[in-house]
Design an enzyme around this catalytic site. Structure first.
Site, PDB file in Angstrom:
ATOM      1  N   ASN A  75      24.392  47.851  46.575  1.00 25.84           N
ATOM      2  CA  ASN A  75      24.573  47.854  48.044  1.00 25.84           C
ATOM      3  C   ASN A  75      25.991  48.274  48.433  1.00 25.84           C
ATOM      4  OD1 ASN A  75      25.992  45.607  47.286  1.00 25.84           O
ATOM      5  ND2 ASN A  75      25.172  44.261  48.872  1.00 25.84           N
TER       6      ASN A  75
ATOM      7  N   ARG B 190      32.243  39.232  41.539  1.00 24.76           N
ATOM      8  CA  ARG B 190      32.717  38.807  40.228  1.00 24.76           C
ATOM      9  C   ARG B 190      34.163  38.301  40.166  1.00 24.76           C
ATOM     10  NH1 ARG B 190      37.346  41.165  38.645  1.00 24.76           N
ATOM     11  NH2 ARG B 190      37.411  43.445  38.729  1.00 24.76           N
TER      12      ARG B 190
ATOM     13  N   SER C  68      35.790  27.991  38.647  1.00 31.23           N
ATOM     14  CA  SER C  68      35.895  28.542  40.008  1.00 31.23           C
ATOM     15  C   SER C  68      34.480  28.611  40.579  1.00 31.23           C
ATOM     16  CB  SER C  68      36.488  29.959  39.972  1.00 31.23           C
ATOM     17  OG  SER C  68      35.530  30.875  39.445  1.00 31.23           O
TER      18      SER C  68
ATOM     19  N   HIS D 218      32.606  31.271  38.790  1.00 24.07           N
ATOM     20  CA  HIS D 218      32.103  30.861  37.471  1.00 24.07           C
ATOM     21  C   HIS D 218      30.931  29.876  37.624  1.00 24.07           C
ATOM     22  CE1 HIS D 218      36.113  32.427  36.088  1.00 24.07           C
ATOM     23  NE2 HIS D 218      35.367  32.850  35.087  1.00 24.07           N
TER      24      HIS D 218
ATOM     25  N   LYS E 118      27.634  31.485  37.833  1.00 19.57           N
ATOM     26  CA  LYS E 118      27.109  31.973  36.547  1.00 19.57           C
ATOM     27  C   LYS E 118      26.447  30.834  35.767  1.00 19.57           C
ATOM     28  CE  LYS E 118      28.509  36.281  36.761  1.00 19.57           C
ATOM     29  NZ  LYS E 118      27.715  37.465  36.577  1.00 19.57           N
TER      30      LYS E 118
ATOM     31  N   ASN F 229      44.958  44.548  32.632  1.00 20.19           N
ATOM     32  CA  ASN F 229      45.080  45.777  33.420  1.00 20.19           C
ATOM     33  C   ASN F 229      46.191  45.640  34.462  1.00 20.19           C
ATOM     34  OD1 ASN F 229      43.084  46.915  31.924  1.00 20.19           O
ATOM     35  ND2 ASN F 229      41.683  47.327  33.612  1.00 20.19           N
ATOM     36  N   ARG F 230      46.338  44.426  35.030  1.00 15.87           N
ATOM     37  CA  ARG F 230      47.431  44.228  35.990  1.00 15.87           C
ATOM     38  C   ARG F 230      48.791  44.406  35.300  1.00 15.87           C
ATOM     39  NH1 ARG F 230      47.499  41.434  40.739  1.00 15.87           N
ATOM     40  NH2 ARG F 230      48.942  39.790  40.128  1.00 15.87           N
TER      41      ARG F 230
END
Ligand code: NAD
Ligand code: USQ
Length: 391
Positions: free
Chosen positions: A32, A101, A187, A190, A193, A248-249
């Site tokens: 979406n 996510r 969190s 989480h 999930k 990655n940060r």
């Protein structure tokens, strides 16, 4: 195989769609585009310039002659369109990436908590319901998270989903059971999930659905062989305080000469996997479905564990960046040890890509190439787990 990829426009879903398409599968993306809308809401962009889904798909066809279909469906809200699509396409497999996510985004405020719960749990339940209603023999492969277990291994390597326990019954006799590993989400994201895991256990018990749940660690990197074919196919690279993930940060921050933002002591140990391995794992999971009447197959999709501070040190040694310890906006253990079992994928033939300087350099190069697109004001993590800021 015919495969529906729900969430196929996202960071994991797009490279997986291309990889499976290259390997000869017929791919149908359902998305979406909510992730692109959240970028607009947060006034942030992927560090890499991502093309529209239609441009991406056309370029893939132009380069490879392989067709990918795309349907814009909100699977959390539009059950009937999802069911119609499943009935019409009759897929062998559905891969489910279509959830909100980011843990920090899920903790931002009441609106994002409610959105994350509604979106994630309804997406999962709608897919499960639609598979049952279609009466088709479809294998569902879901992307879960290592965070369902919490991160404390208490001198025990975290098993793949299930744990053997021995308890006393009312007659004081020892009885043995094999149960889902106790969940300990950190969190709201989480938490959704862990709810997914219960939905899977239920539909598997009641409707005998064939389900694989992949508890994935933090994905690092951005490119795969397929996304490297053309700039139009480039994958997203999130760097902002909500969606950017830690390694990655750090690589992006070093390209900007911005101090590496280590939360607290940096003693948090987490599980990691490179994006190239993530797409390979999906391929392996799809090729190896559970057998009829098997319980939910649970794999730990990670290849190595690291402490956050150790990652910062590796990046700092590579690039000369400074490390800055920040007050931790999260409510999490400042120090933890973590050992994780991952033999299921290794036995299926996964040859892990470990964190190598060469690969880190490759990602640093991408970060450097696009660093002008970075808005430094979006780097700090401003989502707090509790109203009281930690110091
Ligand atoms: P992402 O946000 O980049 O991709 C998710 C995609 O799903 C987006 O394109 C979004 O538009 C779509 N989507 C969300 N809700 C939808 C809905 N209701 N209907 C249709 N489409 C919807 O996230 P990602 O990093 O690619 O993660 C994919 C999955 O993998 C998630 O479930 C996440 O929990 C899991 N995962 C990710 C990581 C990571 O480090 N990125 C690690 C472990 C697990
Ligand atoms: N951290 C820092 N500095 C930063 C950013 C993060 O020290 O600038 C720390 C965090 O406090 C945390 C750790 O790094 O201790 C990991 O944070 P993250 O943002 O990289 O990862 P996380 O929030 O756990 O979520 C990511 C994905 C999520 C996935 C999860 C897998 O966004 O979708 O489920 O990784 S796992 O962590 O194994 O549960």
């Amino acid at each position: 195989m015919k495969i529906i990829i729900a969430g196929g426009d996202g960071f994991c879903g797009w490279p997986t769609s291309l990889h499976l398409s290259k390997n000869g599968h017929e791919i149908i993306i359902v998305d979406n585009l909510s992730r692109r809308k959240i970028d607009l809401e947060l006034e942030v962009n992927s560090l890499t310039p991502i093309s529209s889904i239609n441009k991406r798909i056309s370029k893939w066809f132009q380069l490879t002659g392989k067709k990918i279909k795309f349907f814009n469906i909100d699977i959390a809200k539009n059950y009937q369109r999802l069911l119609n699509l499943i009935n019409q396409e009759k897929p062998d497999t559905i891969v489910h990436f279509a959830e909100q996510r980011a843990a920090p985004y899920s903790m931002k405020n009441s609106k994002t908590k409610i959105y994350t719960v509604n979106n994630n749990i309804n997406s999962t339940n709608n897919i499960l319901c639609a598979i049952v209603e279609s009466q088709l023999d479809i294998h569902l492969v879901h992307l879960g998270t290592m965070g369902v277990y919490g991160y404390s291994s208490a001198d025990l390597s975290i098993p793949e989903g299930y744990i053997d326990i021995e308890i006393k019954n009312d007659n004081n006799e020892n009885i043995k059971k094999n149960i889902l590993y106790p969940s300990d989400p950190g969190s709201i994201y989480h938490l959704t999930k862990t709810q997914d895991a219960l939905l899977f256990a239920y539909y598997n018990k009641n409707d005998k659905l064939k389900i694989t749940d992949l508890h994935q660690g933090i994905v690092w990197g951005t490119s795969t062989d397929e996304t490297n074919l053309d700039e139009v196919l480039i994958n997203r690279f999130d760097y902002d305080g909500d969606y950017g993930t830690v390694l990655n940060r750090f690589l992006m921050q070093s390209a900007l000469n911005y101090p590496l933002t280590v939360h607290g002591t940096g003693g948090q140990t987490r599980a990691f996997i490179n994006i190239k391995d993530s797409v390979r794992c999906l391929d392996l999971a799809i090729k190896n479905p559970p057998k009829k009447n098997d319980k939910v197959k649970i794999f730990n999709q990670m290849t190595e564990t690291h402490k956050v501070l150790d990652l910062a040190k590796i990046v700092s040694e590579l690039t000369g960046s400074k490390i800055q310890h920040m007050p931790n906006p999260r409510n999490e253990d400042q120090e933890n040890e973590l050992r994780v079992k991952n033999k299921n994928f290794i036995e299926l033939g996964l040859n892990p890509t470990t964190l190598k300087k060469g690969l880190l350099n490759e990602i640093s190069e991408i970060a450097k190439k696009y660093i002008k697109r970075c808005d430094p004001e979006k780097i700090p993590c401003n989502s707090y787990w509790t109203s009281k800021k930690n110091v």
